[in-house]
Motif scaffolding. Structure first.
Motif, mmCIF file in Angstrom:
data_model
loop_
_atom_site.group_PDB
_atom_site.id
_atom_site.type_symbol
_atom_site.label_atom_id
_atom_site.label_comp_id
_atom_site.label_asym_id
_atom_site.label_seq_id
_atom_site.Cartn_x
_atom_site.Cartn_y
_atom_site.Cartn_z
ATOM 1 N N ASP A 1 0.809 -1.229 0.000
ATOM 2 C CA ASP A 1 0.000 0.000 0.000
ATOM 3 C C ASP A 1 0.836 1.271 0.000
ATOM 4 O OD1 ASP A 1 -2.386 -1.365 -0.073
ATOM 5 O OD2 ASP A 1 -2.687 -1.303 2.094
ATOM 6 N N SER A 2 2.114 1.171 0.281
ATOM 7 C CA SER A 2 2.951 2.371 0.394
ATOM 8 C C SER A 2 3.174 3.070 -0.942
ATOM 9 C CB SER A 2 4.289 2.043 1.046
ATOM 10 O OG SER A 2 5.041 1.179 0.219
ATOM 11 N N GLY A 3 2.800 2.429 -2.028
ATOM 12 C CA GLY A 3 2.912 3.049 -3.341
ATOM 13 C C GLY A 3 1.576 3.473 -3.915
ATOM 14 N N LYS A 4 0.535 3.461 -3.092
ATOM 15 C CA LYS A 4 -0.808 3.826 -3.542
ATOM 16 C C LYS A 4 -1.267 5.091 -2.821
ATOM 17 C CE LYS A 4 -1.911 -1.055 -4.035
ATOM 18 N NZ LYS A 4 -2.642 -2.159 -3.406
ATOM 19 N N HIS A 5 -1.434 6.155 -3.576
ATOM 20 C CA HIS A 5 -1.785 7.441 -2.973
ATOM 21 C C HIS A 5 -3.054 7.360 -2.132
ATOM 22 C CE1 HIS A 5 -2.182 11.709 -2.321
ATOM 23 N NE2 HIS A 5 -3.428 11.631 -2.773
ATOM 24 N N ASP A 6 -4.075 6.707 -2.649
ATOM 25 C CA ASP A 6 -5.342 6.647 -1.913
ATOM 26 C C ASP A 6 -5.188 5.916 -0.584
ATOM 27 O OD1 ASP A 6 -6.663 8.112 -3.874
ATOM 28 O OD2 ASP A 6 -7.339 6.327 -4.937
ATOM 29 N N ALA A 7 -4.382 4.869 -0.547
ATOM 30 C CA ALA A 7 -4.137 4.134 0.698
ATOM 31 C C ALA A 7 -3.358 4.988 1.687
ATOM 32 C CB ALA A 7 -3.387 2.832 0.413
ATOM 33 N N ILE A 8 -2.379 5.729 1.188
ATOM 34 C CA ILE A 8 -1.580 6.627 2.037
ATOM 35 C C ILE A 8 -2.485 7.703 2.630
ATOM 36 C CG2 ILE A 8 0.283 8.330 2.075
ATOM 37 C CD1 ILE A 8 1.563 6.661 -0.244
ATOM 38 N N LYS A 9 -3.268 8.324 1.771
ATOM 39 C CA LYS A 9 -4.164 9.404 2.210
ATOM 40 C C LYS A 9 -5.129 8.901 3.266
ATOM 41 C CE LYS A 9 -7.512 12.702 0.348
ATOM 42 N NZ LYS A 9 -8.114 13.223 -0.901
ATOM 43 N N LEU A 10 -5.726 7.755 3.042
ATOM 44 C CA LEU A 10 -6.676 7.185 4.016
ATOM 45 C C LEU A 10 -5.993 6.905 5.345
ATOM 46 C CD1 LEU A 10 -9.516 6.129 4.603
ATOM 47 C CD2 LEU A 10 -8.773 3.910 3.693
ATOM 48 N N ALA A 11 -4.810 6.323 5.307
ATOM 49 C CA ALA A 11 -4.077 6.012 6.544
ATOM 50 C C ALA A 11 -3.746 7.293 7.312
ATOM 51 C CB ALA A 11 -2.801 5.245 6.218
ATOM 52 N N ILE A 12 -3.336 8.320 6.615
ATOM 53 C CA ILE A 12 -2.990 9.586 7.253
ATOM 54 C C ILE A 12 -4.243 10.218 7.878
ATOM 55 C CG2 ILE A 12 -2.264 11.972 6.831
ATOM 56 C CD1 ILE A 12 -0.292 10.787 4.741
#
Length: 70
Positions: A56-67
């Motif tokens: 997931d560290s290369g997926k913007h949407d996953a990063i945004k959701l986690a943040i």
């Protein structure tokens, strides 16, 4: 393109919207956004990114959701 690192004083939602608009204005492919965003993260946002599974560290949407969830 000059990106400003995130600070603890920043509103994370506003920071992410601004980041996305900058990426779109420079016509950067969405798949490349994480390589620009990750180095700008600090504090809790950086911890959220670090806690993501590698896939997931290369997926913007996953990063945004986690943040945003943190």
């Amino acid at each position: 393109m000059k990106l400003v690192p995130l600070t603890e004083k920043d509103d994370i939602e506003a920071y992410l919207v601004t980041f996305e608009r900058i990426m779109a204005a420079h016509q950067v492919e969405k798949d490349c956004w994480p390589q620009y965003l990750a180095p700008q993260l600090t504090g809790r946002a950086q911890l959220a990114f670090a806690a993501l599974p590698v896939d997931d560290s290369g997926k913007h949407d996953a990063i945004k959701l986690a943040i945003l969830q943190r």
